[in-house]
Design a protein around this motif. Structure first.
Motif, PDB file in Angstrom:
ATOM      1  N   THR A   1       1.596   6.403  -7.218  1.00 43.44           N
ATOM      2  CA  THR A   1       0.352   7.286  -7.441  1.00 43.44           C
ATOM      3  C   THR A   1       0.677   8.443  -7.341  1.00 43.44           C
ATOM      4  OG1 THR A   1      -1.133   5.261  -7.155  1.00 43.44           O
ATOM      5  CG2 THR A   1      -2.247   7.525  -7.337  1.00 43.44           C
ATOM      6  N   ALA A   2       0.958   8.972  -5.888  1.00 44.36           N
ATOM      7  CA  ALA A   2       1.204  10.434  -5.668  1.00 44.36           C
ATOM      8  C   ALA A   2       2.244  10.955  -6.708  1.00 44.36           C
ATOM      9  CB  ALA A   2       1.692  10.457  -4.437  1.00 44.36           C
ATOM     10  N   GLN A   3       3.441  10.537  -6.978  1.00 50.34           N
ATOM     11  CA  GLN A   3       4.279  10.938  -8.034  1.00 50.34           C
ATOM     12  C   GLN A   3       3.683  10.897  -9.258  1.00 50.34           C
ATOM     13  OE1 GLN A   3       7.423   8.165  -7.776  1.00 50.34           O
ATOM     14  NE2 GLN A   3       8.469   9.122  -6.180  1.00 50.34           N
ATOM     15  N   LEU A   4       2.878   9.968  -9.890  1.00 47.94           N
ATOM     16  CA  LEU A   4       2.263  10.100 -10.954  1.00 47.94           C
ATOM     17  C   LEU A   4       1.362  11.475 -11.057  1.00 47.94           C
ATOM     18  CD1 LEU A   4       1.547   8.778 -13.960  1.00 47.94           C
ATOM     19  CD2 LEU A   4      -0.300   7.710 -12.599  1.00 47.94           C
TER      20      LEU A   4
ATOM     21  N   VAL B   1       0.895  -1.234   0.007  1.00 42.29           N
ATOM     22  CA  VAL B   1       0.061   0.033  -0.138  1.00 42.29           C
ATOM     23  C   VAL B   1       0.853   1.160   0.027  1.00 42.29           C
ATOM     24  CG1 VAL B   1      -1.600   1.207   1.261  1.00 42.29           C
ATOM     25  CG2 VAL B   1      -2.021  -1.113   1.069  1.00 42.29           C
ATOM     26  N   MET B   2       2.202   1.249   0.795  1.00 42.70           N
ATOM     27  CA  MET B   2       2.957   2.482   0.923  1.00 42.70           C
ATOM     28  C   MET B   2       3.334   2.738  -0.517  1.00 42.70           C
ATOM     29  SD  MET B   2       4.518   1.874   4.548  1.00 42.70           S
ATOM     30  CE  MET B   2       5.791   3.072   4.233  1.00 42.70           C
ATOM     31  N   VAL B   3       3.891   1.742  -1.173  1.00 41.85           N
ATOM     32  CA  VAL B   3       4.675   1.735  -2.321  1.00 41.85           C
ATOM     33  C   VAL B   3       3.613   2.203  -3.686  1.00 41.85           C
ATOM     34  CG1 VAL B   3       5.625   0.276  -4.433  1.00 41.85           C
ATOM     35  CG2 VAL B   3       6.530   0.034  -2.016  1.00 41.85           C
ATOM     36  N   LEU B   4       2.354   1.539  -3.756  1.00 47.03           N
ATOM     37  CA  LEU B   4       1.442   1.808  -4.505  1.00 47.03           C
ATOM     38  C   LEU B   4       0.954   3.271  -4.195  1.00 47.03           C
ATOM     39  CD1 LEU B   4      -0.679  -1.326  -4.811  1.00 47.03           C
ATOM     40  CD2 LEU B   4       1.108  -0.320  -6.475  1.00 47.03           C
ATOM     41  N   SER B   5       0.733   3.865  -3.272  1.00 45.33           N
ATOM     42  CA  SER B   5       0.323   5.101  -2.810  1.00 45.33           C
ATOM     43  C   SER B   5       1.273   6.176  -3.299  1.00 45.33           C
ATOM     44  CB  SER B   5      -0.034   5.482  -1.294  1.00 45.33           C
ATOM     45  OG  SER B   5      -0.946   4.562  -0.738  1.00 45.33           O
ATOM     46  N   GLY B   6       2.745   5.830  -3.038  1.00 43.61           N
ATOM     47  CA  GLY B   6       3.753   6.515  -3.354  1.00 43.61           C
ATOM     48  C   GLY B   6       3.886   6.947  -4.822  1.00 43.61           C
TER      49      GLY B   6
ATOM     50  N   VAL C   1       1.581  13.919  -9.457  1.00 46.65           N
ATOM     51  CA  VAL C   1       2.453  15.161  -9.255  1.00 46.65           C
ATOM     52  C   VAL C   1       2.929  15.570 -10.573  1.00 46.65           C
ATOM     53  CG1 VAL C   1       4.477  16.565  -8.293  1.00 46.65           C
ATOM     54  CG2 VAL C   1       2.769  15.245  -6.718  1.00 46.65           C
ATOM     55  N   ARG C   2       3.408  14.623 -11.210  1.00 52.74           N
ATOM     56  CA  ARG C   2       4.046  14.722 -12.301  1.00 52.74           C
ATOM     57  C   ARG C   2       3.115  15.313 -13.651  1.00 52.74           C
ATOM     58  NH1 ARG C   2       6.212   9.465 -13.193  1.00 52.74           N
ATOM     59  NH2 ARG C   2       7.750   9.945 -11.622  1.00 52.74           N
ATOM     60  N   ARG C   3       1.907  14.499 -13.569  1.00 55.49           N
ATOM     61  CA  ARG C   3       0.829  15.049 -14.509  1.00 55.49           C
ATOM     62  C   ARG C   3       0.551  16.390 -14.360  1.00 55.49           C
ATOM     63  NH1 ARG C   3      -3.797  10.707 -14.896  1.00 55.49           N
ATOM     64  NH2 ARG C   3      -2.976   9.259 -16.417  1.00 55.49           N
ATOM     65  N   LYS C   4       0.331  16.922 -13.067  1.00 53.92           N
ATOM     66  CA  LYS C   4      -0.060  18.445 -12.780  1.00 53.92           C
ATOM     67  C   LYS C   4       0.984  19.110 -12.949  1.00 53.92           C
ATOM     68  CE  LYS C   4      -1.528  21.290  -8.796  1.00 53.92           C
ATOM     69  NZ  LYS C   4      -1.724  21.471  -7.560  1.00 53.92           N
ATOM     70  N   ARG C   5       2.324  18.747 -12.954  1.00 58.82           N
ATOM     71  CA  ARG C   5       3.497  19.445 -13.442  1.00 58.82           C
ATOM     72  C   ARG C   5       3.777  19.712 -15.032  1.00 58.82           C
ATOM     73  NH1 ARG C   5       8.233  17.121 -10.913  1.00 58.82           N
ATOM     74  NH2 ARG C   5       7.347  17.752  -8.943  1.00 58.82           N
ATOM     75  N   GLU C   6       3.220  18.650 -15.507  1.00 57.33           N
ATOM     76  CA  GLU C   6       3.266  18.647 -16.932  1.00 57.33           C
ATOM     77  C   GLU C   6       2.128  19.564 -17.332  1.00 57.33           C
ATOM     78  OE1 GLU C   6       3.010  14.550 -18.165  1.00 57.33           O
ATOM     79  OE2 GLU C   6       5.178  14.317 -17.582  1.00 57.33           O
TER      80      GLU C   6
END
Length: 123
Positions: free
Chosen positions: A106-109, A99-104, A111-116
């Motif tokens: 997902t959060a990175q994805l 759960v921690m890995v998948l949450s991290g 943030v990356r989408r928002k930044r793009e």
């Protein structure tokens, strides 16, 4: 009136999740269907975050209270679980890591989408 509307929106999505759980023959909990519907509605802007923000924040703050009764039940049935304690701990630790890995990720994805998206608007 604002909070009543927010509760009705969240409750309606929960009800839709319950209906999907009843109609679809998949082993997916109704709450997961509801969360996916809420995510879909937020992503497609059918529901704006501002429409449910205060009530959602309150529900998140109150969520730990929901876990008190199951925690007490686990402590009361400790004797029954004693023989399976190692397996329970391994499964709990493993699922927590997943759960921690998948949450991290997902959060990175997100943030990356928002930044793009921001770079496309401003760049």
């Amino acid at each position: 009136m604002k909070y009543a509307n927010q509760i009705m929106i969240i409750g309606g999505i929960s009800l839709a999740g319950e209906l999907l759980n009843y109609l679809l023959p998949l082993p997916v909990p109704a709450s997961v269907y509801g969360m996916l519907l809420l995510l879909l509605c937020l992503c497609t802007k059918r529901i704006r975050l501002e429409q449910i923000q205060e009530t959602a924040d309150f529900l998140l703050v109150a969520m730990p209270l929901v876990f008190v009764a199951p925690g007490v039940a686990l402590m009361e049935s400790f004797g029954l679980m004693q023989g399976s304690l190692l397996g329970i701990l391994v499964i709990s630790a493993g699922s927590t890591v997943v759960v921690m890995v998948l949450s991290g990720l997902t959060a990175q994805l997100l943030v990356r989408r928002k930044r793009e998206k921001e770079e496309k608007l401003h760049g």
